[in-house]
Every structure is written in C-alpha cells, then in structure tokens.
Design an enzyme around this catalytic site. Structure first.
Site, short mmCIF file in Angstrom:
data_model
loop_
_atom_site.label_atom_id
_atom_site.label_comp_id
_atom_site.label_asym_id
_atom_site.label_seq_id
_atom_site.Cartn_x
_atom_site.Cartn_y
_atom_site.Cartn_z
N ARG A 1 0.77 -1.14 0.58
CA ARG A 1 -0.16 0.18 0.04
C ARG A 1 0.77 1.36 0.34
NH1 ARG A 1 -2.81 -3.24 1.63
NH2 ARG A 1 -0.60 -4.91 2.96
N THR A 2 1.69 1.54 0.93
CA THR A 2 2.38 2.67 1.09
C THR A 2 3.72 2.90 -0.39
OG1 THR A 2 1.97 2.18 3.41
CG2 THR A 2 3.93 3.69 2.18
N LYS B 1 25.84 -3.79 -0.83
CA LYS B 1 27.65 -3.68 -0.48
C LYS B 1 27.57 -2.76 0.88
CE LYS B 1 27.01 -3.38 -5.93
NZ LYS B 1 27.76 -2.70 -7.40
N ARG C 1 11.87 4.23 3.91
CA ARG C 1 11.13 2.99 4.44
C ARG C 1 12.62 1.97 4.68
NH1 ARG C 1 6.31 -0.67 4.11
NH2 ARG C 1 5.24 1.11 4.89
N HIS D 1 5.50 6.31 11.66
CA HIS D 1 4.68 6.22 9.91
C HIS D 1 4.07 7.53 9.97
CE1 HIS D 1 3.68 4.44 6.69
NE2 HIS D 1 3.33 3.21 6.78
#
Ligand code: NCD
Length: 304
Positions: A53-54, A83, A104, A132
């Site tokens: 969703r986000t 890396k 995120r 959030h």
C-alpha cells in the site's frame, strides 16, 4: 526544506484540516482534472522493507501529480546497501537525481539520519518500529471523513502496540484533539510508557487493558493491528501472542452500532473475512484514502 520524519511535526490543526479537505477534493476529482504541481520533478521511492500500500500509493500519487518516478522496490536486496553503502551516502546520491525521497527502512531513526544527509525533502514511509507519519495522516483523515470530527472520540487500539509504528504515530496525531484511548494488548505488547507519557502530556486519557470486553460498547473507532512478526527474535514468542485478539462477526455484535473498524493492513488473521461485509469495516476505504492523503501531502511539500 520540508522533511516528514515524525507526526509530531504536525501540530497545527488548521493545517491538518486543510490537508484533509484537500484529500477529500482529490477523492472526488476526475483523474483528468488532477493538477500537476510536481511536473518536471523526479521523486525517488526507496523501500528497504516490504510494502504494498505505502509504496504503490506513493508512486501513484507521485505520477498523478505529474512527477517522474525512480524506484527501487527491494532496496535491502537490490540497492548498494547490499555492498555496505550507508544510508547517508545513498541519500546524498539520490538527492542528485530526485527532488524528494520517500524512504522505508527497518531501523528506528533511519529517516532522521537520511534527512540529515539529504539535500532534498525526505518522507518517512516507516522506520522500523519507530514511526509511520503518513499512515497516521491517512488514518486521521479516514476517521475525520467517517465521523465528521476528531474531538470527543473514544479510540480502541488493539494488537501489537509495542512494535506497531502506525500506532506510535497515530496516537500522537489524535492526542492533538480531545480523545480517549483504550489500549487492548497482551502484556508483552502493550503501549510503551514513553508513548503513554507523550499523549497524556497532550491531555489524552489512556486506559490499558488485557481484554477488549469492556471497551467494545464504548468506542467510536476500533483500530486493529497485526502482531509484527518481523520484530520478534524467537518464533515461539510470536506464536504465543499472535492470536490474542481476533475480530470476527461474533465480536462485531458487541461493538457499537456506529463505530468504525480500521486496520493499516496487511491483516494476517486478526480480522476474519466475514467482517469485510459489515458496513462498519473501513479498512479497504482507509487504504484507498492513502492515495488521496499522499497526493495532498506531496502537493503541500512542493507548493512552497
Ligand atoms: C503497516 C506498516 O508497514 O507499518 N502497513 C502499512 O504501511 N499500511 C502495518 C503493518 O505492516 O502491520
């Protein structure tokens, strides 16, 4: 520069109302009428943790408003993080390509680190078990849109209140208003003391419960959450609490007739699918609202 790192940055109720009103306008606007305030801009979405969703609502919002999108959907595996590149270095590089970065990351505080290094606005799309903020905005909007107000509401929060970042942001947003919280969770997943103090300081009353029996007929909003499996070290500890609260049509009979049921999604088994047809179930509407609220937020960030 307008980073969005914590919901605590939103203190002005007039600004929030403007954002919610604009989101409502977007929800009613034909697609061909969408303004293009992000035309000629490029926005990067960088997700080091899973998301449906986000990420997709941000990416839709970015493109609806006219920007180009650059994206790495599984940054933990496919970006230079593999890396050993630091968040700071990655963000400096992205700042050279994009005019905003949506990120995120599994570490609490990662969004703030990114913002400190970035030359362009960073939007926190979830930092581990931290915050959030954009989810809180769309949750706040969904409550406002359904109830017509935020003041005077009794909010039931259920599930993983320890690790649920949507909870941590939402309670701080709602405590700007005259609200009362009922927190039902297994003892080990109760709302951390830090958050209780923060919202009580804002004047909100908090009642901690280990069962939801006494709150169902009192609350206006039932906000369910998933037990956050990925934050547990031992699977046995997760298994011991994962089925503590399951909302089904029997429990729904005890809930207020005009209450609404929310969930940031994804659900695992904490809401059975027979609840979906109940008109009080608003979680799919809530997910759809994510698009409109994120459009309104991006337009605000790019407007000055
Ligand atoms: C939430 C999250 O990622 O914190 N999902 C979302 O963004 N809608 C909730 C969750 O994963 O349980």
């Amino acid at each position: 520069m307008k980073h969005v790192i914590s919901i605590t940055q939103f203190k002005d109720k007039n600004q929030l109302k403007q954002l919610f009103d604009r989101a409502k306008e977007f929800s009613q606007m034909p697609r061909e009428k969408y303004p293009k305030p992000l035309a000629h801009a490029t926005v990067a979405t960088v997700f080091y943790e899973p998301s449906t969703r986000t990420r997709l609502s941000f990416e839709t919002a970015i493109q609806n408003l006219g920007a180009n999108l650059i994206s790495t959907e599984n940054a933990g595996q496919f970006s230079s993080a593999v890396k050993g590149e630091t968040i700071e270095d990655s963000v400096i590089i992205l700042s050279g390509y994009a005019q905003a970065i949506v990120m995120r990351h599994p570490e609490v505080g990662s969004a703030e680190r990114a913002a400190n290094a970035s030359l362009v606005p960073v939007i926190n799309a979830g930092d581990g078990a931290g915050e959030h903020p954009t989810q809180a905005l769309l949750d706040g909007y969904t409550i406002y849109d359904n109830k017509g107000k935020l003041d005077g509401l009794k909010i039931g929060l259920v599930g993983d209140l320890l690790n649920g970042r949507t909870i941590h942001s939402l309670i701080q947003l709602l405590s700007l208003y005259d609200v009362e919280f009922y927190c039902a969770a297994p003892d080990s997943l109760q709302l951390p003391e830090k958050y209780i103090q923060l919202v009580e300081k804002n004047g909100a009353k908090v009642t901690l419960l280990d069962s939801w029996d006494t709150m169902l007929d009192k609350i206006d909003v039932l906000y369910m959450t998933r037990v956050q499996k990925e934050r547990f070290e031992a699977i046995e500890d997760y298994n011991a609490v994962k089925d503590s609260f399951i909302l089904d049509s029997q429990i729904m009979k005890k809930l207020n007739k005009d209450a609404i049921v929310m969930h940031p999604l994804p659900r695992v088994n904490e809401i059975t699918i027979d609840v979906d047809k109940d008109p009080r179930a608003k979680y799919f509407e809530e997910a759809r609202n994510g698009l409109y609220v994120r459009m309104a937020l991006l337009e605000m960030i790019f407007s000055n």
